[in-house]
Enzyme design. Structure first.
Site, mmCIF file in Angstrom:
data_model
loop_
_atom_site.group_PDB
_atom_site.id
_atom_site.type_symbol
_atom_site.label_atom_id
_atom_site.label_comp_id
_atom_site.label_asym_id
_atom_site.label_seq_id
_atom_site.Cartn_x
_atom_site.Cartn_y
_atom_site.Cartn_z
ATOM 1 N N HIS A 122 0.863 -1.174 0.000
ATOM 2 C CA HIS A 122 0.000 0.000 0.000
ATOM 3 C C HIS A 122 0.902 1.227 0.000
ATOM 4 O O HIS A 122 2.013 1.212 0.515
ATOM 5 C CB HIS A 122 -0.876 -0.032 1.264
ATOM 6 C CG HIS A 122 -1.930 1.017 1.320
ATOM 7 N ND1 HIS A 122 -1.670 2.338 1.610
ATOM 8 C CD2 HIS A 122 -3.282 0.938 1.159
ATOM 9 C CE1 HIS A 122 -2.800 3.032 1.614
ATOM 10 N NE2 HIS A 122 -3.788 2.205 1.340
ATOM 11 N N ASP A 199 2.977 -4.279 8.146
ATOM 12 C CA ASP A 199 1.748 -3.523 7.909
ATOM 13 C C ASP A 199 0.588 -4.492 8.089
ATOM 14 O O ASP A 199 0.307 -5.319 7.224
ATOM 15 C CB ASP A 199 1.779 -2.938 6.497
ATOM 16 C CG ASP A 199 0.445 -2.352 6.059
ATOM 17 O OD1 ASP A 199 -0.500 -2.309 6.871
ATOM 18 O OD2 ASP A 199 0.345 -1.951 4.882
ATOM 19 N N GLN A 202 -4.588 -5.156 6.905
ATOM 20 C CA GLN A 202 -5.499 -6.181 6.399
ATOM 21 C C GLN A 202 -5.392 -7.492 7.176
ATOM 22 O O GLN A 202 -6.246 -8.359 7.033
ATOM 23 C CB GLN A 202 -5.215 -6.455 4.919
ATOM 24 C CG GLN A 202 -5.385 -5.256 4.019
ATOM 25 C CD GLN A 202 -6.816 -4.761 3.939
ATOM 26 O OE1 GLN A 202 -7.773 -5.524 4.100
ATOM 27 N NE2 GLN A 202 -6.982 -3.478 3.710
ATOM 28 N N LYS A 225 -10.818 -1.296 10.128
ATOM 29 C CA LYS A 225 -10.783 -2.516 9.333
ATOM 30 C C LYS A 225 -11.033 -3.762 10.181
ATOM 31 O O LYS A 225 -11.011 -4.877 9.670
ATOM 32 C CB LYS A 225 -9.444 -2.627 8.597
ATOM 33 C CG LYS A 225 -9.236 -1.524 7.555
ATOM 34 C CD LYS A 225 -7.952 -1.693 6.807
ATOM 35 C CE LYS A 225 -7.624 -0.503 5.930
ATOM 36 N NZ LYS A 225 -8.554 -0.308 4.799
ATOM 37 N N CYS A 363 -4.636 2.148 -3.897
ATOM 38 C CA CYS A 363 -3.427 2.729 -3.285
ATOM 39 C C CYS A 363 -2.240 1.775 -3.445
ATOM 40 O O CYS A 363 -1.443 1.598 -2.519
ATOM 41 C CB CYS A 363 -3.654 3.059 -1.814
ATOM 42 S SG CYS A 363 -4.853 4.368 -1.543
#
Length: 405
Positions: A122, A199, A202, A225, A363
């Site tokens: 991302h 990261d 997700q 999320k 993104c």
């Protein structure tokens, strides 16, 4: 492993909505998840009963708000199996969390040092390292993506060397759904003494995040999320690293002493939490984690896998549709293009049928360039989605195909 999706759906008020007279089918969960009533109630209750600034008040409301706020930190600590609550830093989301790390990294790197990111990142987990390297003179290297949408592990192995100071990669690709071997990649980076950031934007929503088991130095994720509110997230970092990490923002709360000429910083985690925190949303995020954690995680995973498997099967049978990203390990994302129509047109026509998907580059422009597409249509699934909704998506895509032919 029973999973009562009907009972789950009843807890989400927005799923009762209709779009142009059709029941809402919400398949944009990688962008943001919807919120159960208990999360909405937690936010309303905070503002209705104990809204106050935290830590410094000398009255009952401040005490209650502080207790709830710090209890929320403990809930996050337990959720990701962090060793200490002081390692949990509240942020506005994954993007700010990564920027806190990148800002500090820029002042620690030296010319000739190397940073490794990936071709599926991302923008928040790529542009940040670009800027850190530009500011420091370090070299940014990126792990390529295979035709299946997986990180090229052989190339990654070849990149690691004694000059590697920092490595960052996504737990799960937001654009493809690829689940990366983050524990193995972390272990390899550690052989060269590199710091590692994952990261987790997700990844956190799919449970079983254990930062001690992963072995990374930083893990970042967002509340919205994982069925929580927008505007709040978490940066977890090892105490030994955070204690020496340069601060990013200065102001109230993050200081220990201030004179007219100088200042010293507060202890962890407060040295990274300048200004009035987002108390209500932190409390609501913790409620979302509590709600999610109470579910049978094996049943949740099985349900989400069934959704993706069914969608993949229908997509493979759909003439004129191509799946982008066919990794062996995937979670909850079906990204695709069609022979007829730009992804934006597909998304618009699906919306007219009550189906919400995401379209565009997600993104992740370098990743779209890797697959030579302008973008994709992306259906992303959550625990409240049903197999019937997956069927409805492909019925609607048949209509889209006819309209665009």
């Amino acid at each position: 492993m029973s999973f009562d999706v009907a009972a789950i759906r009843k807890q989400f008020p927005i799923l009762k909505r209709e779009i142009d007279g059709k029941p809402l089918i919400y398949l944009d969960n990688a962008a943001t998840t919807q919120k159960p009533q208990c999360v909405i109630d937690a936010l309303v209750d905070y503002y209705s009963t104990c809204n106050s600034n935290v830590h410094r008040g000398a009255h009952r409301l401040a005490d209650e708000a502080t207790r709830r706020f710090e209890d929320a930190r403990d809930i996050v600590k337990n959720f990701i199996n962090a060793p200490k609550r002081e390692e949990v830093i509240w942020t506005t989301g994954t993007t700010e969390a990564i920027n806190i790390v990148a800002n500090g990294l820029a002042s620690l790197l030296l010319p000739g040092d190397e940073v490794i990111a990936t071709g599926m990142d991302h923008h928040a987990n790529l542009v940040t390292w670009q800027q850190a390297c530009k500011a420091s003179g370090a070299i940014l290297r990126t792990v390529p993506v295979t035709d299946m949408g997986e990180l090229d592990q052989a190339a990654y192995d070849d990149m690691l060397n004694e000059r590697t100071k920092f490595v960052a990669f996504p737990h799960v690709s937001n654009a493809l759904g690829t689940v990366n071997p983050i524990k193995d990649m972390t272990a390899k980076a550690k052989q060269f003494g590199a710091l590692v950031l994952v990261d987790g934007a997700q990844g956190a929503a799919h449970g079983h995040v254990d930062v001690q088991d992963i072995g990374c130095d930083f893990y970042a994720f967002s509340g919205h999320k994982i069925y929580g509110p927008m505007g709040v997230g978490v940066l977890w970092g090892k105490e030994s690293v955070l204690a020496e990490w340069p601060v990013w923002r200065t102001g109230g709360e993050m200081i220990s002493t201030v004179t007219l000429q100088d200042a010293t910083w507060n202890v962890l985690p407060y040295r990274f939490e300048a200004g009035t925190p987002n108390v209500g949303d932190a409390i609501a995020m913790a409620e979302a984690i509590r709600w999610f954690s109470a579910l049978d995680q094996e049943a949740v995973a099985a349900h989400e896998k069934a959704l993706l498997d069914h969608a993949t099967e229908l997509a493979e049978q759909f003439e004129g549709l191509t799946i982008i990203g066919t990794a062996k390990e995937k979670i909850g994302v079906l990204s695709f293009v069609m022979d007829q129509g730009h992804p934006a047109d597909i998304g618009f026509l699906l919306d007219r049928q009550g189906i919400a998907v995401r379209t565009g580059d997600h993104c992740a422009q370098p990743l779209m360039a890797r697959f030579n597409v302008p973008g994709t249509a992306r259906a992303s699934f959550a625990i409240y989605n049903t197999l019937e909704e997956v069927d409805a998506l492909f019925v609607a895509l048949k209509k889209v195909q006819t309209m665009l032919a």
